[in-house]
Enzyme design. Structure first.
Site, PDB file in Angstrom:
ATOM      1  N   GLU A 101     -15.464  79.075 -30.238  1.00 48.77           N
ATOM      2  CA  GLU A 101     -15.565  79.215 -28.789  1.00 48.77           C
ATOM      3  C   GLU A 101     -14.501  78.352 -28.135  1.00 48.77           C
ATOM      4  OE1 GLU A 101     -19.292  77.678 -27.423  1.00 48.77           O
ATOM      5  OE2 GLU A 101     -19.138  75.864 -28.615  1.00 48.77           O
ATOM      6  N   GLU A 136     -24.238  85.337 -35.568  1.00 52.71           N
ATOM      7  CA  GLU A 136     -23.068  85.380 -36.437  1.00 52.71           C
ATOM      8  C   GLU A 136     -23.387  84.749 -37.788  1.00 52.71           C
ATOM      9  OE1 GLU A 136     -20.198  83.247 -34.167  1.00 52.71           O
ATOM     10  OE2 GLU A 136     -20.957  81.274 -34.718  1.00 52.71           O
ATOM     11  N   LYS A 182     -19.503  83.497 -24.650  1.00 55.62           N
ATOM     12  CA  LYS A 182     -19.223  83.469 -26.082  1.00 55.62           C
ATOM     13  C   LYS A 182     -19.062  84.866 -26.677  1.00 55.62           C
ATOM     14  CE  LYS A 182     -21.178  78.935 -27.127  1.00 55.62           C
ATOM     15  NZ  LYS A 182     -21.250  78.464 -25.754  1.00 55.62           N
ATOM     16  N   ASN A 232     -14.184  75.765 -24.888  1.00 53.04           N
ATOM     17  CA  ASN A 232     -14.846  75.052 -23.797  1.00 53.04           C
ATOM     18  C   ASN A 232     -13.826  74.812 -22.700  1.00 53.04           C
ATOM     19  OD1 ASN A 232     -17.472  74.718 -24.988  1.00 53.04           O
ATOM     20  ND2 ASN A 232     -16.507  73.302 -26.408  1.00 53.04           N
TER      21      ASN A 232
END
Length: 678
Positions: A292, A200, A116, A294
């Site tokens: 992100e 974040e 990430k 996956n």
């Protein structure tokens, strides 16, 4: 095309891959742990190889055992499913070294997007919007606090290698960071073997939108529309749907093209998902940020299959075998609406505590994912199920939901021409879903399907916390529905009384069963009378059509033209009736005796507030107090890990610790007393 593939996973996703492989004429190999020796996926596969004890770290997470199973069986390729080794670069590299094909993306893409921290750096370079935050490694709790103060609260702490809602904590202040940072590190290490954490900014009123990506080894990359995954609990998705009620065609195109560009930047192929956080406060939808990627199949992939007609598992296999995609972006359509609810082993009536144990009864509304699409045009080779209802599961009646793995029992997927039609099908199918032996969330997801805010499409990731701030106690039930249930209860009570009087030696053997009843449901009392020609509730005739024999656990009834499915369980004073997302403890008395109920003494439950009781089976990770310590209300006393998630147990009130009955590292049973207060 491959002749034989191995599935390096378990449960419903292993079953899911086997079904598509079988339809493609490909033989399958299952690998299984001690806990899964009798699991359905082991029985379904053409071959099965035992790979170790129940803990995943000693079985499903050991790449060498998977590769040995490939060599033993001659499997040419491995489908990793999701979780476990699906996003581990070292596993893909080991397979390549042995000449075994990985049914997934290239190693460099897994490495780039699976981390990430690194993926955010790449997204920035590719010109993709990224959530403001600290992209780098964090040394310790004090460093985390300094970073959080600089970003500005609220912030989200995430394990770098995390996924599936694990290794995430929302912090509103310094105290939350201090309490949660070490837990995030531990969950990341325990679940993913990586304790790095990043922080974040938390976007307020966020919607979680994800874009399904599909690419081949010839440079073609497409986006297969979006999924709305905003309804989450503890950052774990509960409800998913496709398309999103929020996304416009313009937004879909902008998001999709940006996600395709990002995928091409890392040479991506196979199925993958780019997750975006979208500010619900911006009606233009232009405020979306990369979260992100996956690099695997998602749990919620069936809703995309239902609206596009594309079998994602089949496409993954074909891509791995070197085939080009047989369709282009313009061929990807949106047909109807699909909703998926995750049926979890957890008890929403007890604060969603994990619930493990044996499935003493398991009857899904349809018998699993079907492959007879040729006979049913609405079936699309199983992608829409039977009459719009599909169940993806990997459990069986008599089997056990283990503490070693994810608590998901099944996925219920519905498809309809409209969003409301898909939601109505969910409610009907959930009512017909029979699960006994452990807690489950069927009532909760049914309540969500009926919720006015869900129906309006005004969703954010805070939906559950905002709409159920005091926890869940059942869906709201109208007085009209209570009256219909009263009619059903009166019919059932009469049938049970009639059966009882037919038992030899009963005093009332020669008397007719009572026909007049007092029925109490959720604080409302109804007078129910069964006549020769009609049933009345509070004097008004009710049109009731149903069949019931004492012992039936599920009743289908039509009451005044409305179909109702009710689960029924006898109690000492009446029935427990479950339908439409709520459990009703129904008191039923013959009308001639009802007035005597007021003389009964109410039993008062004992006060257990001085005990810290383990709310679920699990591992006592830490105990923060000792005998003689003074504690304040709300103070963290212990941490219990269950279903791979850590749960902080807090003091209900101020006091002094009188005795400690457990120690860190012990496995505790549900309701075990951890400590006692003065």
């Amino acid at each position: 095309m491959f002749k034989k593939i191995l599935i390096a996973n378990r449960g419903e996703i292993a079953c899911r891959v086997i079904k598509t492989a079988r339809r493609m004429g490909i033989q399958t190999v299952a690998v299984y742990s001690d806990a899964d020796a009798r699991a359905p996926f082991v029985q379904m596969a053409d071959e099965a190889v035992h790979i170790g004890p129940a803990p995943a770290a000693q079985s499903y997470l050991i790449a060498d055992k998977i590769i040995a199973a490939c060599k033993q069986t001659g499997a040419e390729a491995v489908h990793p499913g999701y979780g476990f080794l699906s996003e581990r670069t070292s596993f893909a590299e080991q397979l390549a070294a042995e000449g075994i094909e990985f049914i997934g993306p290239p190693v460099n893409a897994i490495a780039a997007m699976g981390d990430k921290i690194e993926s955010k750096k790449l997204a920035k370079e590719a010109g993709v919007n990224v959530v403001p935050g600290f992209v780098g490694e964090i040394e310790d709790t004090e460093h985390a606090i300094r970073i959080s103060n600089e970003i500005g609260y609220p912030v989200m702490m995430k394990a770098s290698a995390g996924g599936g809602g694990k290794g995430m904590r929302l912090a509103y202040d310094e105290k939350d960071v201090r309490e949660g940072f070490e837990s995030v590190k531990r969950e990341g290490l325990n679940s993913f073997g990586d304790d790095r954490v990043f922080i974040e900014k938390f976007i307020l009123n966020p919607r979680h939108i994800e874009i399904q990506i599909l690419g081949d080894k010839h440079g073609n990359v497409l986006y297969l529309n979006e999924r709305e995954c905003s309804i989450q609990r503890r950052h774990q998705k509960v409800v998913e749907e496709a398309p999103s009620p929020f996304v416009t065609p313009k937004m879909r195109k902008a998001m999709g093209e940006q996600c395709v560009a990002l995928s091409k930047a890392v040479g991506y192929y196979s199925a993958g998902t780019v997750e975006l956080i979208v500010s619900g406060a911006d009606p233009s939808g232009e405020s979306f940020y990369f979260l992100e990627m996956n690099t695997r199949l998602q749990v919620e992939h069936p809703v995309t299959e239902a609206i596009t007609g594309i079998d994602l598992v089949e496409q993954m296999i074909r891509v791995a075998a070197g085939e080009k995609l047989s369709f282009g972006q313009s061929d990807v359509k949106i047909d109807g609406w699909s909703i998926e609810n995750r049926v979890y082993a957890e008890d929403p009536y007890r604060g969603f505590l994990p619930s493990t144990g044996r499935l003493s009864r398991y009857r899904p509304p349809v018998e699993g994912w079907t492959d007879d699409g040729a006979e049913n045009a609405n079936n699309l080779n199983g992608r829409r199920g039977v009459d719009g209802v599909r169940v993806d599961d990997g459990v069986y009646e008599g089997g056990e939901v283990s503490m070693f793995y994810d608590p998901m029992i099944a996925k219920l997927i519905t498809w309809g021409k409209t969003r409301d039609e898909a939601a109505d099908l969910q409610i009907a199918a959930l009512d017909a879903f029979e699960i006994e032996g452990l807690g489950h969330n069927i009532d909760f997801v049914s309540a969500i399907m009926q919720h006015p805010r869900f129906r309006s499409g005004e969703l954010t990731t805070g939906f559950i916390a905002e709409e159920y701030p005091e926890g869940f106690s059942g869906a709201a039930t109208s007085d009209a529905l209570k009256g219909k249930l009263a009619a059903v209860a009166g019919f059932v009570a009469t049938a049970r009384a009639d059966r009882a009087r037919q038992v030899d030696g009963q005093l009332a053997h020669h008397l007719p069963p009572p026909s007049e009843w007092q029925v109490k449901i959720a604080g409302k009392t109804f007078a129910v009378e069964l006549g020769d020609e009609a049933i009345t509730v509070d004097g008004a005739a009710v049109d009731l059509a149903m069949e019931y024999a004492p012992g039936d656990k599920l009743v289908d009834a039509e009451v005044d033209g409305e179909d109702i499915t009710v689960k029924i369980e006898p109690t000492r004073t009446g029935l427990k009736m479950t339908t439409r997302g709520a459990i009703h403890k129904v008191e039923i008395l013959p009308a001639r005796f009802a007035h005597l109920a007021g003389h009964m003494i109410e039993k008062i439950p004992p006060d257990l507030s001085r005990f810290l009781i383990c709310p679920m089976p699990g591992l006592l990770v830490s105990l923060n107090v000792a005998e003689g310590d003074k504690v304040e209300a709300g103070q963290p006393l212990a941490v219990v890990e269950a279903m791979k998630m850590e749960n902080i147990l807090r003091a209900e009130k101020a006091g002094t610790v009188k005795a400690v009955n457990a120690k860190a590292g012990e496995s505790l049973a549900v309701d075990a007393i951890i400590l006692e207060m003065e």
